[in-house]
Scaffold this motif. Structure first.
Motif, mmCIF file in Angstrom:
data_model
loop_
_atom_site.group_PDB
_atom_site.id
_atom_site.type_symbol
_atom_site.label_atom_id
_atom_site.label_comp_id
_atom_site.label_asym_id
_atom_site.label_seq_id
_atom_site.Cartn_x
_atom_site.Cartn_y
_atom_site.Cartn_z
ATOM 1 N N THR A 16 -5.726 11.711 -2.330
ATOM 2 C CA THR A 16 -4.547 11.422 -3.153
ATOM 3 C C THR A 16 -4.107 9.976 -2.952
ATOM 4 N N ILE A 17 -4.383 9.446 -1.761
ATOM 5 C CA ILE A 17 -3.964 8.074 -1.464
ATOM 6 C C ILE A 17 -4.946 7.045 -2.028
ATOM 7 N N ALA B 148 -5.154 14.996 0.863
ATOM 8 C CA ALA B 148 -4.188 13.913 1.067
ATOM 9 C C ALA B 148 -4.894 12.554 1.033
ATOM 10 N N TRP C 139 0.802 9.030 -11.320
ATOM 11 C CA TRP C 139 -0.066 9.583 -10.277
ATOM 12 C C TRP C 139 0.742 10.368 -9.239
ATOM 13 N N SER C 140 1.964 9.904 -8.945
ATOM 14 C CA SER C 140 2.765 10.501 -7.868
ATOM 15 C C SER C 140 3.555 11.725 -8.297
ATOM 16 N N GLY D 239 -4.787 5.274 -5.632
ATOM 17 C CA GLY D 239 -3.634 4.398 -5.758
ATOM 18 C C GLY D 239 -3.890 3.064 -5.069
ATOM 19 N N LEU D 240 -4.488 3.155 -3.872
ATOM 20 C CA LEU D 240 -4.833 1.935 -3.141
ATOM 21 C C LEU D 240 -5.815 1.101 -3.951
ATOM 22 N N LEU E 232 -2.938 19.231 -3.117
ATOM 23 C CA LEU E 232 -2.494 19.069 -1.731
ATOM 24 C C LEU E 232 -1.457 20.127 -1.392
ATOM 25 N N GLY F 142 -5.896 17.852 4.481
ATOM 26 C CA GLY F 142 -6.184 16.496 4.952
ATOM 27 C C GLY F 142 -7.076 15.756 3.966
ATOM 28 N N ALA G 186 0.843 -1.191 0.000
ATOM 29 C CA ALA G 186 0.000 0.000 0.000
ATOM 30 C C ALA G 186 0.880 1.244 0.000
ATOM 31 N N PRO H 24 -1.791 15.649 -6.209
ATOM 32 C CA PRO H 24 -0.629 16.049 -5.411
ATOM 33 C C PRO H 24 -0.431 17.573 -5.391
ATOM 34 N N TRP I 76 3.127 16.950 9.969
ATOM 35 C CA TRP I 76 2.066 16.917 10.971
ATOM 36 C C TRP I 76 2.404 15.990 12.137
ATOM 37 N N THR J 29 2.095 2.868 -3.120
ATOM 38 C CA THR J 29 1.172 3.667 -3.934
ATOM 39 C C THR J 29 1.020 5.096 -3.408
ATOM 40 N N VAL J 30 1.547 5.392 -2.222
ATOM 41 C CA VAL J 30 1.353 6.723 -1.645
ATOM 42 C C VAL J 30 2.350 7.713 -2.256
ATOM 43 N N PRO J 31 1.859 8.800 -2.873
ATOM 44 C CA PRO J 31 2.777 9.785 -3.438
ATOM 45 C C PRO J 31 3.670 10.413 -2.362
ATOM 46 N N HIS J 32 4.875 10.795 -2.770
ATOM 47 C CA HIS J 32 5.833 11.349 -1.814
ATOM 48 C C HIS J 32 5.326 12.602 -1.124
ATOM 49 N N VAL J 33 4.501 13.386 -1.832
ATOM 50 C CA VAL J 33 4.039 14.631 -1.235
ATOM 51 C C VAL J 33 3.200 14.347 0.011
ATOM 52 N N VAL J 34 2.450 13.248 -0.004
ATOM 53 C CA VAL J 34 1.652 12.887 1.170
ATOM 54 C C VAL J 34 2.573 12.503 2.326
#
Lengths: 288, 406, 282
Positions: C261-262, C258, C221-222, C265-266, C242, C255, A108, C239, A123, A111-116
């Motif tokens: 954005t996730i 974000a 996507w990223s 992809g999931l 965000l 939030g 999982a 992105p 945070w 799949t998360v973009p680096h910006v996140v």
């Protein structure tokens, strides 16, 4: 059955053309721009002014040192943690809840973009972030100023942690597949001959997965060297990482800064490539 | 060697279409009705800073609706992180030979960015004072006729007035400092409780100028064209002061916030006790959307806080000039200026001269309510201090980077 | 070269079925538990911020839960809808184009030896090793000239640079393990080349190629820096949205951005592994 050369050429031609034009062409145009050649307006006053401007940037050396530090630390930590996690995971039955959860999270996370990851790091880690709040709740600190500066800090710890968070699963997934292709047999043989678990890993398993790990580290290093959004969101005002510096110069309202920005990017890329090659030959040399 | 072939192809590609022609940059005078007719059914790309939800909503909402309804024009709002990027885009398009099909039709602009466009001959001139609504503006007012020291010269249309103001949490700081000197004393007495964003952040830059003018002894010392001798003398004092202040700043001045958003988060979480903004209505909006604590209050300094006017301009290479002029005229209308000034919409002060409006219209502006977190407009006007010219601004930023920001 | 190819395979060949030596389970358990926690923790504030209002230090949890940011995101014509649409469109287009262009090259690299192969391999690897910012800066002037800056088309085109290497490398490793004897047999039994492709080759390589497609989509996507540079603020992907919310200081909107954005992809991941799982069980 031998395939005719013409048909193979047809198969690779589109990729070669697209990458050649976009990547090779872009690179070439970038180089031209930095030496004062601007084909569109027919300007050919060749000079190295852009590179001189880069060399004279205030705080350039601090940026270079920090960028290399971030890329190196991110690569080493990601490889270390990722490989350990994969080895631990392999020892654990993969169909336990924990094993499955880790595997799912690994995939999982890919799949998360680096910006996140960068936003999450801010945070979580800032001096008024979630960890600082937990520390305050536990009475460990009396205010944000007591919490260590983990983001927007001069050592770029937050930036490194954001990269490591993203790359550990990458390394983990790669290592698992490398381990699977090696199999357990060689390690077990070594153990039965009296090697400790560490010795078996260090001298039998590791050499076999090493080329894959080197490739993996190369990708992480190059990525951390050239990515803008992670340091832009987690970095300090100074020193700035090279991609941030280059982007800011490229979009400044002084068009004269633009060739210097490109020169900075190209120099970073070239230096990075040099380091990667040196590193690889060192590692493959050491094996012999 | 195969890789060489596409590279050669790329060289051939770059050879296509050389030669950029010099841009003509004076609008040919046309009756506005004809401009309106040309613009009907078209679209306009309006580039402006996109870092505020209220601005985005105002443009995409009331402005876009009015243009669609009255002129059949589609407004494409393009939010940017920094207006310098827009200037950069116009410059690079022109550099690439795009002289009448540029992507930027209208841009929200002032200061150094305007100067860069004007000096480069990249901005359209000669139409602004001819717009039907231009009669509502006092063009002789020096705060309108010069933009950070650069003569406007009919090359941009005034749009909004802005005043710099400080903000604090009244629950933490009951009596905020009343002068710049008092603020500096407060910072020294409360180490670690103050921060300002590093340039190129717009608000951080403004704070540095605020302090520079304080060190200079007032706005008169930096008035007029740039003078290296005068600058060096003041800079020594001003940056000596900033350097001496560093140990008393957030994190001992080791690093600075990189954006006003970051400073606002520090303020909201009690890491520092002050923030500031060149748009005081931000304090009200941020209380309403939960970003700032409800006890937030803004204030001015008795010895002066900076003020400026911001404008809209049409780049010389704009594709949709007519539609941009129609939009510029609409943005100057009583209705859209009033909408923009309402605190629940955006809350940006009008550039219209109330004496030139009908009494009924003028009363509408005077009756606009104010959020308790926002300092009163009269108070802002009382202490308003003109900006030094763009060359001073550039020099101050550059010196900061050389001395403090390294 | 093979070293880098090998990294491309794992997503496909499902390391989930690792056999294990049971005895040292417990010792591996605790570090893994910590690892799981570490992987999840940064996402906690992301989710919390999307429903928080006025969440200040030292509150560990938001005092006030609000769905305002979500309501805004799903309002008609919101910038979130638009950015989601842009992201899906641009990433899907880049992935599709990348597959169309890259898979044949992957097949050539995976199955055949040919003169100049080393050069092609180097060209394919180069974009992974050379940071793309400089390349994009170089392309910028040409793209302006061609009217491609600030357009989705221009962004798709530039995305091919990071996408193609992954497509080519993954499909090369898929074809490297592909046994051509089956194709030869089909042809021998009288199948046309189209029939062979449709009924023999495709079913065999489909699982691997679907991994390549998923990977291509996710790489696109990223993207952030390239979109910013070539899109010029007019092509807003998730992105970038965000990033804008962060710059506007609106953590609640950030939030939501974000989380959104996730999720896609999931979804791609779950979809791909479900498809592969079904294919594998057959």
């Amino acid at each position: 059955m031998p395939v005719r050369a013409a048909s193979v050429r047809r198969m690779v031609a589109p990729t070669v053309a697209v990458l050649g034009l976009l990547f090779g062409g872009g690179l070439l145009l970038a180089v031209l721009q930095t030496i004062g050649v601007s084909p569109f307006v027919g300007r050919f006053d060749v000079s190295l002014a852009a590179y001189r401007q880069v060399a004279g940037l205030p705080g350039l050396w601090a940026s270079i040192v920090l960028t290399v530090w971030v890329a190196t630390a991110s690569t080493v930590l990601s490889l270390g943690i990722g490989v350990s996690a994969a080895v631990a995971l392999r020892r654990l039955a993969a169909d336990t809840v924990l094993g499955r959860a880790t595997l799912f999270l690994f995939q999982a996370n890919l799949t998360v973009p680096h910006v996140v990851a960068a936003v999450g790091a801010v945070w979580l880690l800032s001096q008024s972030g979630l960890l600082a709040r937990a520390a305050f709740g536990l009475g460990l600190i009396s205010g944000p100023q007591d919490f260590p500066a983990l983001v927007y800090d001069r050592a770029a710890i937050g930036t490194i942690l954001a990269y490591v968070w993203k790359e550990v699963p990458f390394v983990g997934v790669v290592t698992l597949s490398l381990l699977a292709s090696v199999g357990d047999r060689p390690g077990q043989t070594a153990r039965s001959l009296g090697a400790t678990r560490w010795q078996a890993f260090r001298h039998v398993t590791l050499p076999q997965i090493r080329p894959g790990l080197i490739a993996c580290g190369t990708i992480i290093f190059a990525f951390a060297l050239g990515t803008y959004e992670v340091p832009a969101l987690t970095g300090a005002s100074q020193p700035k990482l090279l991609p941030v510096l280059a982007y800011e110069m490229f979009t400044s309202h002084t068009l004269a800064d633009r060739p210097a920005a490109v020169a900075l990017s190209l120099t970073t890329a070239a230096a990075g490539l040099g380091m990667i090659l040196a590193w690889r030959s060192l590692l493959t040399g050491a094996r012999r | 060697m195969m890789a060489l072939r596409p590279v050669l192809a790329a060289v051939a590609l770059t050879a296509i279409g050389l030669l950029a022609s010099t841009p003509g940059h004076a609008a040919e005078p046309k009756p506005f009705a004809q401009i309106e007719a040309e613009a009907r059914g078209g679209s306009v790309n309006f580039f402006l800073w996109g870092g505020d939800e209220r601005i985005n909503a105002f443009i995409s909402g009331p402005v876009a609706e009015a243009l669609e309804r009255d002129h059949g024009i589609t407004v494409n709002r393009v939010g940017v992180a920094d207006t310098a990027e827009v200037v950069n885009q116009v410059l690079s398009e022109t550099e690439a030979g795009v002289t009448d099909a540029g992507s930027v039709d209208l841009v929200w602009i002032n200061g150094e960015n305007f100067r860069t466009l004007k000096v480069g001959g990249l901005v359209l001139c000669g139409y602004a004072r001819g717009l039907p609504n231009a009669g509502l503006v006092d063009w002789e007012d020096p705060s309108i006729s010069t933009d950070f020291g650069t003569p406007v010269d009919d090359c941009e249309v005034p749009w909004s007035r802005a005043n710099f103001a400080f903000g604090t949490d009244s629950a933490r700081v009951a009596t905020p400092p009343k002068t710049m000197g008092a603020l500096i004393d407060w910072i020294r007495a409360n180490p670690g409780r103050f921060a300002y964003p590093a340039p190129p952040d717009f608000n951080g830059s403004a704070f540095i100028r605020q302090l520079f003018i304080h060190a200079a002894g007032g706005p008169d010392a930096v008035a007029g064209p740039f003078d290296q001798g005068r600058f060096d003398a003041i800079a020594e004092k001003a940056f000596g002061l900033l350097e001496a202040l560093e140990p008393s700043l957030w994190r001992g001045g080791e690093t600075y916030p990189t954006s006003i958003a970051q400073l606002n988060q520090l303020f909201a979480n009690g890491e520092v006790d002050f923030t500031f903004n060149y748009e005081p209505t931000v304090f009200g909006a941020n209380v309403e959307n939960g970003t700032f604590p409800p006890t937030t209050r803004s204030f001015t300094l008795d010895d002066g806080t900076l003020a400026n006017t911001s404008y809209i301009a049409i780049p010389a290479n704009a594709r949709n000039r007519s539609a941009a002029m129609v939009l510029a005229n609409a943005l100057l209308s009583v209705d859209l200026q009033y909408e923009k000034a309402r605190p629940d919409v955006w809350g940006m002060a009008t550039v219209l001269d109330l004496d030139r409006l009908t009494p009924a219209d003028a009363d509408r502006f005077r009756a606009i309510p104010r959020h308790p977190a926002v300092v009163a407009p009269e108070q802002l006007a009382d202490v308003a201090m003109p900006e030094p010219s763009a060359a001073w601004v550039t020099a101050i930023e550059a010196r900061w980077k050389e001395t403090i920001g390294r | 070269m093979t070293a880098i190819w090998s990294i491309a395979t794992p997503v496909g060949d499902k390391p989930a079925t690792v056999p294990s030596a049971a005895p040292t389970k417990r010792r591996a358990g605790l570090p893994l538990l910590l690892l799981v926690a570490w992987l999840v923790v940064p996402l906690v504030p992301v989710v919390l911020w999307s429903v928080a209002r006025g969440w200040f230090f030292p509150a560990l949890l938001p005092a006030e839960i609000s769905l305002a940011a979500w309501a805004r995101a799903f309002a008609n014509g919101s910038d979130v809808w638009r950015a989601l649409g842009t992201s899906v469109g641009v990433s899907a287009a880049a992935a599709a184009l990348g597959m169309l262009i890259g898979v044949p090259a992957g097949r050539a690299l995976g199955m055949h030896a040919f003169p100049g192969k080393r050069w092609v391999e180097m060209l394919v690897l180069a974009p992974i090793l050379v940071p793309g910012l400089g390349v994009a800066m170089g392309l910028h002037a040409v793209m302006i000239r061609l009217g491609l800056t600030g357009t989705a088309g221009g962004v798709v085109l530039v995305f091919l640079v990071p996408v193609l290497p992954y497509v080519v490398l993954i499909s090369a490793s898929v074809f490297a393990t592909h046994d051509r004897a089956f194709e030869a047999q089909a042809r021998g039994l009288g199948a046309s080349s189209w029939q062979t492709l449709r009924h023999v080759t495709l079913p065999m390589v489909a699982p691997g190629l679907s991994v390549a497609a998923a990977f291509a989509f996710l790489v696109a996507w990223s993207q952030y820096g390239l979109t910013l540079l070539v899109g010029g603020g007019r092509v807003i992907t998730m992105p970038l949205l965000l990033g804008q919310s962060i710059a506007a200081g609106r953590n609640d909107l950030a939030g939501v951005a974000a989380v959104l954005t996730i999720l896609p992809g999931l979804a791609v991941l779950v979809l791909t592994s479900t498809l592969l799982g079904r294919g594998g069980r057959r």
